[in-house]
Scaffold this motif. Structure first.
Motif, PDB file in Angstrom:
ATOM      1  N   VAL A 123       5.029  30.200  15.141  1.00 22.63           N
ATOM      2  CA  VAL A 123       6.078  28.798  15.810  1.00 22.63           C
ATOM      3  C   VAL A 123       6.292  27.071  14.870  1.00 22.63           C
ATOM      4  N   PHE A 124       5.018  26.979  14.487  1.00 26.03           N
ATOM      5  CA  PHE A 124       4.388  25.861  14.561  1.00 26.03           C
ATOM      6  C   PHE A 124       5.902  25.855  12.822  1.00 26.03           C
ATOM      7  N   LEU A 125       6.093  26.883  11.936  1.00 24.92           N
ATOM      8  CA  LEU A 125       6.728  27.310  10.709  1.00 24.92           C
ATOM      9  C   LEU A 125       8.220  27.049  10.706  1.00 24.92           C
ATOM     10  N   VAL A 126       8.100  28.099  12.785  1.00 20.52           N
ATOM     11  CA  VAL A 126       9.849  27.584  12.690  1.00 20.52           C
ATOM     12  C   VAL A 126      10.012  26.128  13.108  1.00 20.52           C
ATOM     13  N   ALA A 127       9.369  25.554  13.629  1.00 16.68           N
ATOM     14  CA  ALA A 127       9.585  24.183  13.530  1.00 16.68           C
ATOM     15  C   ALA A 127       9.770  23.270  12.292  1.00 16.68           C
ATOM     16  N   TYR A 128       8.062  23.604  12.021  1.00 18.15           N
ATOM     17  CA  TYR A 128       8.705  22.538  10.133  1.00 18.15           C
ATOM     18  C   TYR A 128       9.803  23.186   9.724  1.00 18.15           C
ATOM     19  N   ILE A 129      10.025  24.330   9.316  1.00 17.26           N
ATOM     20  CA  ILE A 129      11.692  24.531   8.472  1.00 17.26           C
ATOM     21  C   ILE A 129      12.807  23.446   8.777  1.00 17.26           C
ATOM     22  N   LEU A 130      12.971  23.709  10.712  1.00 15.65           N
ATOM     23  CA  LEU A 130      13.665  23.272  11.121  1.00 15.65           C
ATOM     24  C   LEU A 130      13.668  21.689  10.542  1.00 15.65           C
ATOM     25  N   PHE A 131      13.499  21.296  10.977  1.00 13.41           N
ATOM     26  CA  PHE A 131      13.024  19.351  11.028  1.00 13.41           C
ATOM     27  C   PHE A 131      12.763  19.505   9.625  1.00 13.41           C
ATOM     28  N   ASN A 132      12.022  20.093   8.836  1.00 15.91           N
ATOM     29  CA  ASN A 132      11.541  19.333   7.570  1.00 15.91           C
ATOM     30  C   ASN A 132      13.073  19.256   6.955  1.00 15.91           C
ATOM     31  N   ASP A 133      13.999  20.866   7.423  1.00 16.24           N
ATOM     32  CA  ASP A 133      15.503  20.818   6.216  1.00 16.24           C
ATOM     33  C   ASP A 133      16.420  19.629   6.413  1.00 16.24           C
ATOM     34  N   GLY A 134      15.670  19.241   7.774  1.00 18.55           N
ATOM     35  CA  GLY A 134      16.854  17.708   7.745  1.00 18.55           C
ATOM     36  C   GLY A 134      16.448  16.691   7.098  1.00 18.55           C
ATOM     37  N   ILE A 135      14.866  16.862   6.987  1.00 14.52           N
ATOM     38  CA  ILE A 135      14.623  15.371   6.745  1.00 14.52           C
ATOM     39  C   ILE A 135      14.224  15.497   4.745  1.00 14.52           C
ATOM     40  N   GLN A 136      14.656  16.881   4.443  1.00 11.82           N
ATOM     41  CA  GLN A 136      14.994  16.990   2.916  1.00 11.82           C
ATOM     42  C   GLN A 136      16.181  16.564   2.423  1.00 11.82           C
ATOM     43  N   THR A 137      17.363  16.529   3.135  1.00  9.90           N
ATOM     44  CA  THR A 137      18.587  16.901   3.010  1.00  9.90           C
ATOM     45  C   THR A 137      18.729  16.104   2.978  1.00  9.90           C
ATOM     46  N   VAL A 138      18.440  14.934   4.295  1.00 10.16           N
ATOM     47  CA  VAL A 138      19.079  13.517   4.079  1.00 10.16           C
ATOM     48  C   VAL A 138      18.203  12.960   2.521  1.00 10.16           C
ATOM     49  N   ILE A 139      17.109  13.331   2.297  1.00  6.61           N
ATOM     50  CA  ILE A 139      16.660  12.716   1.000  1.00  6.61           C
ATOM     51  C   ILE A 139      17.319  12.903  -0.743  1.00  6.61           C
ATOM     52  N   ALA A 140      17.689  14.145   0.148  1.00  5.73           N
ATOM     53  CA  ALA A 140      18.534  14.893  -1.259  1.00  5.73           C
ATOM     54  C   ALA A 140      19.973  14.260  -1.367  1.00  5.73           C
ATOM     55  N   PHE A 141      20.041  14.162  -0.847  1.00  4.22           N
ATOM     56  CA  PHE A 141      21.495  13.723  -0.511  1.00  4.22           C
ATOM     57  C   PHE A 141      22.057  12.491  -0.264  1.00  4.22           C
ATOM     58  N   SER A 142      21.084  10.927  -0.046  1.00  6.74           N
ATOM     59  CA  SER A 142      21.330   9.705   0.593  1.00  6.74           C
ATOM     60  C   SER A 142      22.616   9.260  -0.468  1.00  6.74           C
ATOM     61  N   ALA A 143      21.728   9.468  -2.212  1.00  3.50           N
ATOM     62  CA  ALA A 143      22.611   8.613  -2.522  1.00  3.50           C
ATOM     63  C   ALA A 143      23.838   8.998  -3.263  1.00  3.50           C
ATOM     64  N   THR A 144      23.792   9.751  -3.144  1.00  5.82           N
ATOM     65  CA  THR A 144      25.680  11.230  -3.031  1.00  5.82           C
ATOM     66  C   THR A 144      26.375  10.188  -2.178  1.00  5.82           C
ATOM     67  N   PHE A 145      25.518  10.237  -0.254  1.00  3.82           N
ATOM     68  CA  PHE A 145      25.889   9.909   0.499  1.00  3.82           C
ATOM     69  C   PHE A 145      26.712   7.754   0.457  1.00  3.82           C
ATOM     70  N   ALA A 146      25.877   8.159   0.071  1.00  8.67           N
ATOM     71  CA  ALA A 146      26.202   6.396  -0.230  1.00  8.67           C
ATOM     72  C   ALA A 146      27.331   5.732  -1.204  1.00  8.67           C
ATOM     73  N   ASP A 147      27.360   6.905  -2.262  1.00  6.31           N
ATOM     74  CA  ASP A 147      28.297   7.188  -2.937  1.00  6.31           C
ATOM     75  C   ASP A 147      30.015   7.141  -2.726  1.00  6.31           C
ATOM     76  N   GLN A 148      30.172   8.090  -2.258  1.00  2.32           N
ATOM     77  CA  GLN A 148      30.856   8.898  -1.435  1.00  2.32           C
ATOM     78  C   GLN A 148      31.471   8.697  -0.325  1.00  2.32           C
ATOM     79  N   ALA A 149      30.616   8.514   0.440  1.00  2.35           N
ATOM     80  CA  ALA A 149      31.223   8.075   1.808  1.00  2.35           C
ATOM     81  C   ALA A 149      31.221   6.134   2.168  1.00  2.35           C
TER      82      ALA A 149
END
Length: 468
Positions: A276-302
């Motif tokens: 259950v912890f792995l499921v929770a972690y995969i969910l919220f950390n997916d969000g964290i990592q996507t924010v990190i990975a695409f923050s610069a592209t978001f600043a550029d494109q949006a």
């Protein structure tokens, strides 16, 4: 409920000599210092906008590019490349963990994977012109091997810290990573801002910055490789019969690792709260990592912000996150690890919900949002790594961290895939696409909130810390 298998003897317990243990911990911290530059400089700043720009320049009359026989929007290439690297990790990372436990050669395996990733990162220097597929391929290789090396790296944590020390040790590692990333990114900011005075074109400066991140990664990996020591080999189980690790050849170790992967997944039935912890972690950390990975592209494109603003904001994040990792770690020791992680997820949800409302061209608003990210960034990840270490049955650290690492450190699969699909469907509208990430934080919060952590720790055969 399934019967909990007996825990193996504590052969991986912390070293008896306190001075030697301190030296080993300091060396362990340095792998965070070494590899974090890939996230700060390559993932968070340079690679996404650079690859997107190359793909856009190479687009055909219809504004789309060809990727493996498919026609896609150029803005979707980077999210799809990230998803591809994680798709490979779904099998490779748990298998790497099983190999590490099976052979007992964690240090050597971590070094091999680290140097493959570092040299792939150095290869980004040669990505120019219409070579967007070369860039995507090198990124997939670097991200894959980095994730695999971190699986092995994380598995050293139970060997280096007693249960009540792991929040502190894990937080210090993350803090070291942010400091190292900030220092190199500072040099990259100077290189980028003054590339003209140095006789460099902007794209050439970006390629030098990305390649130098690979050099940094390779050089500082030497420190943990000279100090960390292998402690024990775990027992590999395929089906229900134990295999003797001492008799394994390299080929047998690889082959057995895939059987071990299947056994590891099946064995999670005996540790339902770990699952259950792995499921929770995969969910919220997916969000964290996507924010990190695409923050610069978001600043550029949006937001239409220049790369100097992006680098400045992310540089600020690194320095603030250094302190944030230590502060949030201290809060976790006082209030409890689970409660502190839940509080940080509330902040993350607010950040993603506010992001689409930022005004175009407003650097101040972007910096303000980045500050809130920095406060919770390191602490959320450090405490999650520490909490999971308590839910792992002893002797299975590397293979369980293989499952854990699937969604860690820039390797978000579901988040980047959701973002890529949204961008492809909306013609590259980052403001609409970014809202899709809210669901990852909300679902992760709900799943973790209802998890009985103390009971899960006891089911894994471990001691429950005073505050968890």
């Amino acid at each position: 409920m399934a019967t909990t298998p007996p825990a193996p003897p504590p052969s991986g317990a912390p070293a008896a000599d306190p001075a030697e243990l301190r030296r080993e911990r300091r060396a362990w911290y340095f792998y965070d210092w070494a590899n974090s530059v890939f996230f700060t400089s390559v993932i968070s700043v340079f690679f996404g906008p650079y690859l997107t720009a190359l793909a856009q320049e190479a687009a055909g009359p219809g504004g789309r590019i060809g990727v493996l026989g498919l026609a896609i929007d150029p803005t979707a290439l980077y999210p799809y490349a990230t998803s591809a690297s994680v798709l490979l990790q779904l099998v490779a990372l748990p298998a790497i963990g099983a190999i590490a436990d099976y052979t007992g050669r964690k240090r050597e395996l971590m070094g091999l994977l680290a140097y493959i990733g570092a040299f792939a990162t150095m290869g980004l220097y040669f990505v120019d012109g219409s070579a967007y597929m070369l860039g995507a391929g090198l990124f997939v290789l670097a991200n894959l091997t980095l994730g695999a090396s971190v699986v092995v790296y994380n598995s050293f944590l139970p060997d280096l810290a007693e249960p009540d020390e792991r929040d502190t040790v894990s937080s210090r590692g993350w803090a070291m990573g942010y400091l190292g990333g900030a220092l190199l990114l500072s040099l990259h900011l100077v290189l980028y801002l003054f590339h003209g005075a140095l006789g460099l074109e902007q794209g050439h400066a970006v390629r030098i910055a990305m390649a130098s991140a690979g050099v940094w990664w390779a050089v500082f990996t030497i420190i943990p490789l000279t100090r960390l020591r292998n402690r024990h080999r775990g027992t590999v189980l395929t089906g229900t019969r134990p295999a003797e690790p001492g008799r394994a050849s390299g080929v047998r170790a690889v082959a057995s690792s895939f059987g071990q992967l299947w056994y590891t997944v099946r064995s999670l039935r005996a540790y339902p709260r770990t699952l259950v912890f792995l499921v929770a972690y995969i969910l919220f950390n997916d969000g964290i990592q996507t924010v990190i990975a695409f923050s610069a592209t978001f600043a550029d494109q949006a937001l239409g912000l220049g790369q100097d603003v992006q680098i400045g904001a992310i540089l600020m994040v690194q320095f603030v996150a250094f302190g944030g990792a230590l502060v949030v770690g201290a809060i976790g020791r006082r209030l409890g690890t689970k409660r502190t992680i839940l509080g940080s997820l509330v902040v993350w949800t607010g950040v993603v919900a506010v992001a689409p409302l930022l005004s175009e061209g407003s650097a101040v608003q972007f910096f303000a949002l980045a500050f809130f990210i920095a406060i919770v960034l390191g602490g959320t990840q450090a405490l999650s790594r520490s909490l999971f270490s308590h839910l792992i049955p002893r002797g299975k650290e590397a293979e369980y961290y293989g499952l854990y690492e699937i969604s860690d450190k820039g390797s978000a699969f579901l988040g980047s895939l959701a973002l890529g699909i949204a961008l492809d469907a909306t013609g590259g509208d980052y403001r609409l696409a970014i809202l899709s990430l809210v669901v990852f934080f909300v679902l992760g919060f709900v799943v973790l909130a209802f998890l009985g952590v103390s009971r899960g720790i006891r089911e894994a055969g471990n001691t429950v810390p005073e505050r968890i």
